[in-house]
Design an enzyme around this catalytic site. Structure first.
Site, PDB file in Angstrom:
ATOM      1  N   TYR A   2      67.917  -2.012 -42.457  1.00  0.00           N
ATOM      2  CA  TYR A   2      67.844  -2.915 -41.306  1.00  0.00           C
ATOM      3  C   TYR A   2      68.978  -3.930 -41.285  1.00  0.00           C
ATOM      4  O   TYR A   2      69.093  -4.723 -40.351  1.00  0.00           O
ATOM      5  CB  TYR A   2      66.500  -3.658 -41.316  1.00  0.00           C
ATOM      6  N   HIS A  60      60.705   3.753 -48.569  1.00  0.00           N
ATOM      7  CA  HIS A  60      60.631   3.778 -47.109  1.00  0.00           C
ATOM      8  C   HIS A  60      59.963   5.036 -46.557  1.00  0.00           C
ATOM      9  O   HIS A  60      59.209   4.975 -45.585  1.00  0.00           O
ATOM     10  CB  HIS A  60      62.041   3.648 -46.524  1.00  0.00           C
TER      11      HIS A  60
END
Length: 229
Positions: A2, A60
């Protein structure tokens, strides 16, 4: 992934809050799966964020195959033992991935799955996965609890919103809380951030919760829980 670790770390440094009052989570990105890559990713994240430790690091997604997944977990366990992270967990793991990991832990691989993070909302309740997590005493985090805003015009949300004088978003957050999840609503709008906090002055009834039991399976984004071996 991100690209916000540095900014978040700087915000923590600049604010008046003690570090112990902030819960800082990061993730092992899909391209960093495997023992050595995950070790390097953890070190890089600590540098980028300017942190001595993270409160939580999640894998993730269950990419890379069994060897890579278990190697990444081993690196997380070592980081936890070294004080670089306090809690560890996974995101987007299917039940077969969870059972693979739990078998490794039970065989002496070390660690405990502290947190499981998933897209969760009334149109994606993932009841089987949630049941597995609860049976293993794993905290369930809900990302995209507002379904990326795609369900705000649903009649059931409008009707419940009128009943409680709340917005559709507040109804969805309240559902998540009453399901026992830790919802993570995202917004950059100050008024909406404030609104998202105003969910502790009402409670959905059993009948209300049943109305939100849609039985749908509608991810708004990816779904690695079923796409990867």
């Amino acid at each position: 992934m991100y690209r916000n670790e540095k900014g978040c770390g700087q915000a923590i440094y600049n604010c008046a809050l003690d570090r112990s009052q902030i819960f800082f989570t990061t993730k092992i990105p899909p391209e960093a799966m495997g023992y050595e890559r995950t070790r390097r990713a953890i070190a890089k994240s600590l540098r980028e964020g300017g942190q001595e430790y993270f409160d939580l690091i999640l894998i993730h997604a269950p990419y890379g195959g069994k060897e890579a997944r278990l190697g990444s977990w081993r690196a997380l366990v070592e980081a936890q033992q070294a004080g670089k992270v306090r809690s560890i967990g996974v995101s987007n793991y299917g039940i077969h991935h969870l059972e693979e990991l739990q078998a490794y832990i039970d065989a002496g691989g070390g660690g405990k799955i502290d947190v499981g993070q998933y897209e969760l909302h009334p149109w994606l309740a993932r009841r089987e996965i949630v049941a597995w997590l609860r049976a293993h005493h794993v905290v369930v985090e809900a990302y995209s609890p507002l379904a990326h805003g795609t369900r705000m015009n649903e009649s059931v949300l409008k009707q419940l919103g009128a009943k409680f004088d709340k917005s559709p978003a507040q109804i969805m957050i309240r559902w998540s809380l009453q399901m026992g999840f830790v919802p993570l609503p995202k917004s950059v709008t100050p008024s909406r951030i404030g609104e998202n906090k105003e969910v502790f002055d009402f409670e959905l009834s059993v009948e209300d919760m049943q109305r939100l039991d849609t039985g749908d399976y509608a991810p708004t984004d990816w779904d690695p829980t079923v796409d990867y071996d």
